[in-house]
Design an enzyme around this catalytic site. Structure first.
Site: not given
Length: 282
Positions: A54, A56, A58-59, A110, A134, A172
């Site tokens: 996805h 975001h 942090d990915h 998410h 996520d 995570h």
């Protein structure tokens, strides 16, 4: 199929999946590209593709730099908001890297464009694996930000929950908090109690709790157990999507109580998740 688990940032995981005959490699959720390339070099493999679950930061934030450092790299995902996206994938699409097959599974919840990746090899003793980002984590799942509870239920229970009971690589290291919430939901669940004890020991030893298996998750992950009577009793609901909606709300309250964020930190987190936009430069 060899999987390298790469802890990065505060609690994220990147993955490097290696086809051991051709030495071709595929990366999942690149956030720290130079760290990834160090491991690619150490393993002596050829990185050809990035699978992003996805958009975001942090990915996906490492995609642009990785493409700059390694021209010709293909970046795949299901959401046009993914940085440096080469081609948008669709639900049910299948890819192949040497002997490794990949089935792309759209798992909104998410985010609306979240894609999970189910990997396997034909006639191989190695178990298949799903890279769930996520959408699904050990004993939990990502916060529902962009989709309905019904969509999230379909993603978790009908899409991911019906895969073979094998390996889950999530995005995570949230296992301890997830299991503490699971224990609140089902205080009499022996599987939750045993997994929590195991996770505490892993945490003390600073060792990852990934991967998990879907077979295990069905025993202690409340978000996959929405049809179980103790979970329904905790939420006061019966319909699976309604049970899931209450679980998400209760988990969010549980997290806030465990680690309250200052307003500035909440705003920063929202900005990082793409819920807020930065002011336009004049």
């Amino acid at each position: 199929m060899k999987v390298k688990v790469i802890p990065v940032l505060e609690d994220n995981y990147m993955y490097l999946v290696i086809e051991e005959h051709t030495r071709e490699a595929v990366a999942v959720d690149v956030s720290v590209p130079k760290r990834l390339l160090e491991i690619v070099g150490r393993e002596g493999v050829s990185l050809t593709t990035v699978l992003t679950t996805h958009h975001h930061w942090d990915h996906a934030r490492g995609n642009a730099e990785l493409v700059r450092l390694q021209p010709g790299l293909v970046v795949l995902g299901a959401d046009e908001r993914i940085c440096a996206l080469t081609r948008r994938l669709v639900h049910g699409e299948e890819l192949q890297f040497g002997a490794i097959h990949v089935r792309c599974l759209l798992t909104p919840g998410h985010t609306s464009g979240h894609m999970s990746y189910f990997l396997w090899e034909d006639e191989c003793l190695d178990p298949p694996a799903v890279f769930s980002g996520d959408a699904l984590s050990v004993a939990g799942c990502g916060s529902r930000l962009e989709s309905t509870a019904q969509q999230m239920y379909q993603s978790l229970v009908e899409t991911l929950g019906t895969l073979p009971p094998e390996t889950v690589f999530c995005g995570h290291e949230h296992t301890l908090g997830n299991l503490e919430f699971a224990q609140k939901v089902e205080p009499c669940n022996d599987h939750v109690r045993a997994k929590l004890s195991w996770a505490k020991k892993r945490d003390e030893d600073d060792v990852p709790t990934v991967p998990s298996t879907l077979g295990e998750e069905l025993l202690y992950n409340p978000f996959l157990r929405v049809a179980e009577e103790p979970v329904r009793k905790f939420t006061g609901k019966v319909a699976p999507a309604e049970v899931l909606e209450v679980l998400c709300r209760e988990r969010a309250s549980f997290e806030r109580a465990a680690e309250p964020l200052q307003p500035q930190a909440r705003a920063l987190l929202a900005l990082q998740w793409g819920l807020l936009s930065t002011p336009q430069q004049k």
